[in-house]
Design a protein around this motif. Structure first.
Motif, PDB file in Angstrom:
ATOM      1  N   VAL A  33       0.857  -1.188   0.000  1.00  0.00           N
ATOM      2  CA  VAL A  33       0.000   0.000   0.000  1.00  0.00           C
ATOM      3  C   VAL A  33       0.892   1.236   0.000  1.00  0.00           C
ATOM      4  O   VAL A  33       1.849   1.324   0.776  1.00  0.00           O
ATOM      5  CB  VAL A  33      -0.937   0.008   1.226  1.00  0.00           C
ATOM      6  N   THR A  34       0.579   2.178  -0.885  1.00  0.00           N
ATOM      7  CA  THR A  34       1.329   3.426  -0.965  1.00  0.00           C
ATOM      8  C   THR A  34       0.373   4.603  -0.993  1.00  0.00           C
ATOM      9  O   THR A  34      -0.805   4.461  -1.352  1.00  0.00           O
ATOM     10  CB  THR A  34       2.238   3.475  -2.212  1.00  0.00           C
ATOM     11  N   ALA A  35       0.904   5.765  -0.633  1.00  0.00           N
ATOM     12  CA  ALA A  35       0.121   6.993  -0.656  1.00  0.00           C
ATOM     13  C   ALA A  35       0.947   8.108  -1.274  1.00  0.00           C
ATOM     14  O   ALA A  35       2.166   8.191  -1.068  1.00  0.00           O
ATOM     15  CB  ALA A  35      -0.296   7.376   0.755  1.00  0.00           C
ATOM     16  N   THR A  36       0.270   8.961  -2.026  1.00  0.00           N
ATOM     17  CA  THR A  36       0.891  10.143  -2.618  1.00  0.00           C
ATOM     18  C   THR A  36      -0.027  11.321  -2.340  1.00  0.00           C
ATOM     19  O   THR A  36      -1.233  11.246  -2.578  1.00  0.00           O
ATOM     20  CB  THR A  36       1.070   9.974  -4.141  1.00  0.00           C
ATOM     21  N   ALA A  41      -4.042  20.704  -8.538  1.00  0.00           N
ATOM     22  CA  ALA A  41      -3.606  20.639  -9.940  1.00  0.00           C
ATOM     23  C   ALA A  41      -3.070  19.257 -10.307  1.00  0.00           C
ATOM     24  O   ALA A  41      -2.653  19.028 -11.433  1.00  0.00           O
ATOM     25  CB  ALA A  41      -2.537  21.698 -10.205  1.00  0.00           C
ATOM     26  N   GLY A  42      -3.083  18.323  -9.324  1.00  0.00           N
ATOM     27  CA  GLY A  42      -2.608  16.976  -9.572  1.00  0.00           C
ATOM     28  C   GLY A  42      -1.106  16.824  -9.447  1.00  0.00           C
ATOM     29  O   GLY A  42      -0.535  15.821  -9.866  1.00  0.00           O
ATOM     30  N   ASN A  76      -2.433  26.878   5.151  1.00  0.00           N
ATOM     31  CA  ASN A  76      -3.718  26.829   5.840  1.00  0.00           C
ATOM     32  C   ASN A  76      -4.870  26.950   4.840  1.00  0.00           C
ATOM     33  O   ASN A  76      -4.891  27.851   4.008  1.00  0.00           O
ATOM     34  CB  ASN A  76      -3.799  27.955   6.878  1.00  0.00           C
ATOM     35  N   GLY A  77      -5.792  26.004   4.898  1.00  0.00           N
ATOM     36  CA  GLY A  77      -6.958  26.009   4.028  1.00  0.00           C
ATOM     37  C   GLY A  77      -6.762  25.326   2.691  1.00  0.00           C
ATOM     38  O   GLY A  77      -7.703  25.232   1.891  1.00  0.00           O
ATOM     39  N   GLN A  78      -5.571  24.823   2.434  1.00  0.00           N
ATOM     40  CA  GLN A  78      -5.271  24.179   1.150  1.00  0.00           C
ATOM     41  C   GLN A  78      -5.961  22.827   1.043  1.00  0.00           C
ATOM     42  O   GLN A  78      -5.842  21.988   1.928  1.00  0.00           O
ATOM     43  CB  GLN A  78      -3.763  24.003   1.006  1.00  0.00           C
ATOM     44  N   ALA A  79      -6.667  22.611  -0.030  1.00  0.00           N
ATOM     45  CA  ALA A  79      -7.287  21.317  -0.314  1.00  0.00           C
ATOM     46  C   ALA A  79      -6.261  20.434  -1.021  1.00  0.00           C
ATOM     47  O   ALA A  79      -5.590  20.880  -1.957  1.00  0.00           O
ATOM     48  CB  ALA A  79      -8.516  21.488  -1.188  1.00  0.00           C
ATOM     49  N   VAL A  80      -6.121  19.209  -0.549  1.00  0.00           N
ATOM     50  CA  VAL A  80      -5.198  18.243  -1.143  1.00  0.00           C
ATOM     51  C   VAL A  80      -5.894  16.886  -1.220  1.00  0.00           C
ATOM     52  O   VAL A  80      -6.964  16.687  -0.643  1.00  0.00           O
ATOM     53  CB  VAL A  80      -3.879  18.125  -0.338  1.00  0.00           C
TER      54      VAL A  80
END
Length: 108
Positions: A33-36, A41-42, A76-80
């Motif tokens: 299992v991995t996460a990025t 903007a991808g 702060n407030g950044q959507a990821v």
């Protein structure tokens, strides 16, 4: 939909719970299992090494965890998005978990 929180300038733990074979119902405890972490903007978020391995949590039903470094370039407030990939034998899964970066206040 409520987003999971990543704390800016903090080490954060991210988890996947109950990874399961949808055909058999059996929990998968031996997957790769991995996460990025990517921005809207991808693009991979700077400050981390991607993809990050997620380790199986011993004694659980398909739970995996990774520690994300405090050096991530988050504001702060950044959507990821936490993009998770799981592979076990011939089984493959990928999903996106929406998250938000917040600055920790003194009362949190």
């Amino acid at each position: 939909m409520q987003k999971d929180v990543l704390w800016v300038a903090n080490t954060n733990l991210v988890r996947v719970r109950k990874l399961q074979n949808q055909l058999t119902g059996v929990y998968i405890n031996d997957a790769t299992v991995t996460a990025t972490l990517i921005d809207d903007a991808g693009v991979n978020v700077a400050g981390g090494s991607w993809p990050q391995a997620m380790a199986y949590e011993a004694g659980t039903d398909g739970a995996y965890v990774a520690s994300l470094p405090s050096a991530l370039a988050l504001t702060n407030g950044q959507a990821v998005i936490l993009r998770v990939s799981a592979i076990q034998g011939s089984l493959t899964a990928r999903w996106d978990i929406p998250m938000i970066a917040l600055t920790r206040a003194t009362d949190q």
